[in-house]
Design a protein around this motif. Sequence first.
Motif, PDB file in Angstrom:
ATOM      1  N   GLU A   1       0.855  -0.972  -0.069  1.00 25.41           N
ATOM      2  CA  GLU A   1      -0.050  -0.031   0.009  1.00 25.41           C
ATOM      3  C   GLU A   1       0.780   1.257   0.070  1.00 25.41           C
ATOM      4  N   ARG A   2       1.810   1.171   0.749  1.00 23.19           N
ATOM      5  CA  ARG A   2       2.824   2.465   0.964  1.00 23.19           C
ATOM      6  C   ARG A   2       3.549   2.667  -0.323  1.00 23.19           C
ATOM      7  N   ALA A   3       4.198   1.681  -0.947  1.00 20.81           N
ATOM      8  CA  ALA A   3       5.137   1.741  -1.914  1.00 20.81           C
ATOM      9  C   ALA A   3       4.451   0.987  -3.143  1.00 20.81           C
ATOM     10  N   PRO A   4       3.613   1.135  -3.789  1.00 16.16           N
ATOM     11  CA  PRO A   4       2.872   0.546  -4.900  1.00 16.16           C
ATOM     12  C   PRO A   4       4.061   0.382  -6.250  1.00 16.16           C
ATOM     13  N   GLY A   5       4.198  -0.571  -6.812  1.00 19.18           N
ATOM     14  CA  GLY A   5       5.179  -0.801  -7.986  1.00 19.18           C
ATOM     15  C   GLY A   5       5.327  -2.177  -8.283  1.00 19.18           C
ATOM     16  N   ASN A   6       6.403  -2.257  -8.983  1.00 16.33           N
ATOM     17  CA  ASN A   6       6.889  -3.570  -9.514  1.00 16.33           C
ATOM     18  C   ASN A   6       8.588  -3.574  -9.547  1.00 16.33           C
ATOM     19  N   SER A   7       9.305  -2.661  -9.086  1.00 17.42           N
ATOM     20  CA  SER A   7      10.725  -2.645  -9.417  1.00 17.42           C
ATOM     21  C   SER A   7      11.562  -3.454  -8.296  1.00 17.42           C
ATOM     22  N   VAL A   8      10.863  -3.678  -7.229  1.00 16.51           N
ATOM     23  CA  VAL A   8      11.706  -4.153  -6.083  1.00 16.51           C
ATOM     24  C   VAL A   8      10.801  -5.394  -5.356  1.00 16.51           C
ATOM     25  N   GLU A   9      11.328  -6.595  -5.657  1.00 20.76           N
ATOM     26  CA  GLU A   9      10.710  -7.910  -4.998  1.00 20.76           C
ATOM     27  C   GLU A   9      11.406  -7.967  -3.519  1.00 20.76           C
ATOM     28  N   VAL A  10      10.418  -7.928  -2.608  1.00 20.86           N
ATOM     29  CA  VAL A  10      10.773  -8.460  -1.213  1.00 20.86           C
ATOM     30  C   VAL A  10      10.637  -9.646  -0.986  1.00 20.86           C
ATOM     31  N   ARG A  11      11.375 -10.367  -0.415  1.00 22.04           N
ATOM     32  CA  ARG A  11      11.069 -12.004  -0.268  1.00 22.04           C
ATOM     33  C   ARG A  11      11.240 -12.257   1.219  1.00 22.04           C
ATOM     34  N   VAL A  12      10.267 -12.964   1.678  1.00 29.29           N
ATOM     35  CA  VAL A  12      10.497 -13.518   3.093  1.00 29.29           C
ATOM     36  C   VAL A  12      10.030 -14.820   3.276  1.00 29.29           C
ATOM     37  N   PRO A  13      11.128 -15.676   2.823  1.00 32.32           N
ATOM     38  CA  PRO A  13      10.863 -17.123   2.680  1.00 32.32           C
ATOM     39  C   PRO A  13      10.693 -17.762   4.139  1.00 32.32           C
ATOM     40  N   PRO A  14       9.630 -18.734   4.236  1.00 32.90           N
ATOM     41  CA  PRO A  14       9.040 -19.172   3.092  1.00 32.90           C
ATOM     42  C   PRO A  14       7.491 -18.689   3.199  1.00 32.90           C
ATOM     43  N   TYR A  15       7.378 -17.546   3.769  1.00 34.95           N
ATOM     44  CA  TYR A  15       5.934 -16.907   3.853  1.00 34.95           C
ATOM     45  C   TYR A  15       5.437 -16.295   2.781  1.00 34.95           C
ATOM     46  N   ALA A  16       6.122 -15.234   1.901  1.00 34.19           N
ATOM     47  CA  ALA A  16       5.534 -14.622   1.107  1.00 34.19           C
ATOM     48  C   ALA A  16       6.464 -13.704   0.363  1.00 34.19           C
ATOM     49  N   ALA A  17       6.284 -13.095  -0.825  1.00 37.37           N
ATOM     50  CA  ALA A  17       7.088 -12.269  -1.612  1.00 37.37           C
ATOM     51  C   ALA A  17       6.160 -11.240  -2.325  1.00 37.37           C
TER      52      ALA A  17
END
Length: 119
Positions: free
Chosen positions: A43-59
């Motif tokens: 919500e705060r940083a909409p876009g598609n240029s950075v993928e944030v990964r927190v395995p194994p929960y979500a990205a």
Amino acid sequence: MPRRLLPAEPPELAAALAARADGTATGAEVRLLVKHYLALLQERAPGNSVEVRVPPYAAVQVVEGVRHTRGTPPAVVELDAETWVGLATGELSWAEAARSGRVRASGERADLTGFLPLG
């Protein structure tokens, strides 16, 4: 298009935060916290240029900029659940997490300092 994550309901969030604070958080509560804070980041940083990964929960993909359609985005941030929740809640600073090796970030726009903490 990937499905967007949704923030947790306030009572569920409060219970998960309390369990984390007293060291009794279950895997389900950790997952709730990770996904809640990733949803707030979307919500705060909409876009598609950075993928944030927190395995194994979500990205999630966030931050405006270069749009990619396949493969790894131009910037990637990967971290464990405890580090992510610490950053999102303000218990941990980005600089401290990066300095201690708790966050791995590469590419342009991979520094999320301007978006954290989330609440």
